[in-house]
Motif scaffolding. Sequence first.
Motif, PDB file in Angstrom:
ATOM      1  N   ILE A   1      -7.197  -4.035  -0.017  1.00 32.47           N
ATOM      2  CA  ILE A   1      -7.970  -3.327   1.000  1.00 32.47           C
ATOM      3  C   ILE A   1      -8.669  -4.269   1.960  1.00 32.47           C
ATOM      4  O   ILE A   1      -8.740  -4.023   3.157  1.00 32.47           O
TER       5      ILE A   1
ATOM      6  N   ALA B   1       0.672   6.498  -6.948  1.00 35.51           N
ATOM      7  CA  ALA B   1      -0.712   6.814  -7.342  1.00 35.51           C
ATOM      8  C   ALA B   1      -0.786   8.013  -8.275  1.00 35.51           C
ATOM      9  O   ALA B   1      -1.660   8.101  -9.128  1.00 35.51           O
TER      10      ALA B   1
ATOM     11  N   LEU C   1       2.044   1.797  -3.473  1.00 40.27           N
ATOM     12  CA  LEU C   1       0.892   2.267  -4.246  1.00 40.27           C
ATOM     13  C   LEU C   1       0.671   3.766  -4.040  1.00 40.27           C
ATOM     14  O   LEU C   1       0.446   4.513  -4.991  1.00 40.27           O
ATOM     15  N   LYS C   2       0.707   4.176  -2.759  1.00 39.82           N
ATOM     16  CA  LYS C   2       0.491   5.583  -2.446  1.00 39.82           C
ATOM     17  C   LYS C   2       1.487   6.474  -3.178  1.00 39.82           C
ATOM     18  O   LYS C   2       1.137   7.528  -3.698  1.00 39.82           O
TER      19      LYS C   2
ATOM     20  N   LEU D   1      -6.603  -3.807  -6.141  1.00 42.11           N
ATOM     21  CA  LEU D   1      -6.592  -2.926  -4.974  1.00 42.11           C
ATOM     22  C   LEU D   1      -7.693  -3.356  -4.005  1.00 42.11           C
ATOM     23  O   LEU D   1      -7.557  -3.264  -2.785  1.00 42.11           O
TER      24      LEU D   1
ATOM     25  N   ASN E   1      -7.769  -7.241   2.786  1.00 44.58           N
ATOM     26  CA  ASN E   1      -6.885  -8.098   3.573  1.00 44.58           C
ATOM     27  C   ASN E   1      -6.171  -7.311   4.674  1.00 44.58           C
ATOM     28  O   ASN E   1      -6.010  -6.093   4.577  1.00 44.58           O
TER      29      ASN E   1
ATOM     30  N   ILE F   1      -4.207   2.383 -10.555  1.00 46.32           N
ATOM     31  CA  ILE F   1      -3.628   1.765  -9.362  1.00 46.32           C
ATOM     32  C   ILE F   1      -4.556   0.658  -8.871  1.00 46.32           C
ATOM     33  O   ILE F   1      -4.394   0.134  -7.784  1.00 46.32           O
TER      34      ILE F   1
ATOM     35  N   MET G   1       0.834  -1.200   0.000  1.00 47.55           N
ATOM     36  CA  MET G   1       0.000   0.000   0.000  1.00 47.55           C
ATOM     37  C   MET G   1       0.873   1.256   0.000  1.00 47.55           C
ATOM     38  O   MET G   1       0.503   2.279  -0.584  1.00 47.55           O
TER      39      MET G   1
END
Lengths: 453, 453
Positions: free
Chosen positions: A194, A166, A162-163, A190, A196, A172, A159
């Motif tokens: 989210i 983004a 990803l951020k 995604l 998990n 993404i 994550m």
Amino acid sequence: MNEGQEIEAQFEELLNFLKTEQMNEFRETFLALHIYEQGQFYQSLEAEDRERVYNYLSPKELADMFDVIEEDNDDMKVYIAEMRPSYAAEMLSEMYTDNAVDLLNMLDKGQMAKYLSLMSAEDASEIKELLHYEDDTAGSIMTTEYVSLVANQTVRSAMYVLKNQADVAETIYYVYVVDQDNRLVGVISLRDLIINDDDTMISEILSERVISVHVGDDQEDVAQTIRDYDFLALPVIDYDDHLLGIVTVDDIIDVIDDEAASDYSGLAGVDVEEVSENPFKAASKRLPWLITLLFLGMSTATLISHYETLVSEASILAVFISLITGTAGNAGTQSLAVAVRRLAVSDEKDNNFKRLIVSEVLTGVVTGAITGLTIFIVVGIWKQNFPLGFVIGMAMLCAITVANLAGSFIPMLMDKLGFDPAVASGPFITTLSDLTSVLIYFNIASIFMSYFT
Amino acid sequence: MNEGQEIEAQFEELLNFLKTEQMNEFRETFLALHIYEQGQFYQSLEAEDRERVYNYLSPKELADMFDVIEEDNDDMKVYIAEMRPSYAAEMLSEMYTDNAVDLLNMLDKGQMAKYLSLMSAEDASEIKELLHYEDDTAGSIMTTEYVSLVANQTVRSAMYVLKNQADVAETIYYVYVVDQDNRLVGVISLRDLIINDDDTMISEILSERVISVHVGDDQEDVAQTIRDYDFLALPVIDYDDHLLGIVTVDDIIDVIDDEAASDYSGLAGVDVEEVSENPFKAASKRLPWLITLLFLGMSTATLISHYETLVSEASILAVFISLITGTAGNAGTQSLAVAVRRLAVSDEKDNNFKRLIVSEVLTGVVTGAITGLTIFIVVGIWKQNFPLGFVIGMAMLCAITVANLAGSFIPMLMDKLGFDPAVASGPFITTLSDLTSVLIYFNIASIFMSYFT
């Protein structure tokens, strides 16, 4: 309606800000618009107002807008040419690579080289890589702005990656998992990330059954895969499973639209994408087909010329020429459209050639028989001449059957030979069917000549 | 190729598990497949094997697969009918509402009522609400499985809502922000949620410029909006701005495809979606158009019949009938296709009617003049008769111009009157143009009769 008026009012306000050189007010209102609306506004401007836009907006801001403009070539060239070269180059490198490549492909070689030389080496090389993929392949429509990571990490760290990406990634919503050699080994949406737990390892939740396309695959096949699986994006790999890029659903919509337009163009024998209001330009697009077909039509005329004595003896025959050629042409066009569509939607590449032709010819016999029977009765009663009606009806039956054969056989043959079946145009089939219809008609007429005259 | 073989092998294995009643092995392999592939496998089965599938899979598992099957009506009806009614009803309520509605719409009223009565009241009422939207509107393609929340909360709590709804929502990539009365006030993408800090308030980061469509909007307009803005989903509202549902991009791809097929069908005068290999069925789809056009063609024959004396005096005239009608028909088809396309892509609803017709007629004059000049020379030399060449050339010029006028005027008139311009089919235009071409040809011929005979 109301929404449209609101936007119109904002466009007027924006134009006013430009004319009165109120940069800050312009930027605030302009950047609050959706990028699609920004593009609509930009394209409505005169050159001198666009000049101001280049001064007021950063290359990155302009790039966001250019990413969604779909414009025909000529205007795009004008836009690029009127920017300062360094500004244009920076804008191009800020665009998504696939869109920048499309834009560069519109320019001539010299221009393209100039802008590439003005970019950073890294940006230029990314674009150059995409530039050499052939038209209409997965490579030509893919972008390199995707998110990929290795499996040996937690959801939390994924994550985090990803951020950070983004802002530059085109999507993404899928994260592609690769090994040390950048070989594609899995995919996670995604949505999965989210739902998990943060401490879950990526390797535990990744899907190893990742559907991908090869960089050289036809864009139509890529579109079909995205449609079948309802994906938002699809990874593109090379022969060695290395991840090269992704194709996103918005590009696929354009592909589907282009293919539909080209099928439509094929059926009509004219390029419907080239809409020009200049009659000379428009005529120059249409004449090649018309003149080619004119010469094919000349062979029909030559054939009728061959039967001129027959016509002078029984001028009634002339009355039904256009009815028979016209009806057979209509039936052939129907066959053609059905065959082209069937070839387009069928999954199995090696369609049962023979079965489809047989089915199409049988359909021709049935429609021909009913149409022939109808015209037999109509002509018999109208001209009080049932032998003549029989000749017309028989000719109709045979001509329609042959037209259906041609209408289905020709596109299928083209498909077999590796050509796009949609280029077998409707006008070509009707003109060809004119020839066979006339041949059938006069042969049947000369056999039964003594009965109806 | 390899991938295809791999799947084929898995399908065989699965079939074997079914035949030998190995439920656990079947479930494990089947559920590892992508839902699209599950659907492919399921559709390849015989009825008795499908029976076993219903015993081995839960309604929810089957529903996931049914969400992606695109099948023609008859098969779907068979599938539903062979399930236990309570199982079918549960599967329908587990599907995304828009897909369940599509499926229920294929059944007859009695069946539909039966399944609705077997569902929970809540599920049934959600489906019933969607059932009464008219075909081809935003309402008919929207789904109610979206994520919405109020603005007065943090990103953290929004992410919590999202996590809980991720399993049932059709997309979680857009979150719609509503007020207490469920009025749409903004939108946030999951991308925005992720890049912002957990403590940020939703009200600070939501975008208030939310593009939406009205529930009664034409599905084509919805498709155009999604394409223009490159959205993955679009909210659907009623007159009072209440959020009713969302339309997702995968449904829009189907809409675009359907519209393209219907334009293509219109141009060919046949429904290309109805692909049947039964010649009688296929013929019954094609005959209505063919017979209608046959009677229109009869008026051309009647017209020629009127000039029979002229033909008996100069049988050479019969030689060029099909050349002139054929070429004018080809030009008319080109005009038609260009006009239909232009009407489809133009944004402004009130196109400049007159300007487009004038441009099309001028294009007709230019193509007609060049085609006419060509045939003048060819016939002049071929028949050693330049006056005859002049007659053919002049007739060609006039016939093409009139065909272009008809080809552009008719679809534009239909558009003005609120009909789909694409139903003005190619065969109709060519048959109509046969009539005008013959009229023009024989009138010009009778004027210049004394010069070429």
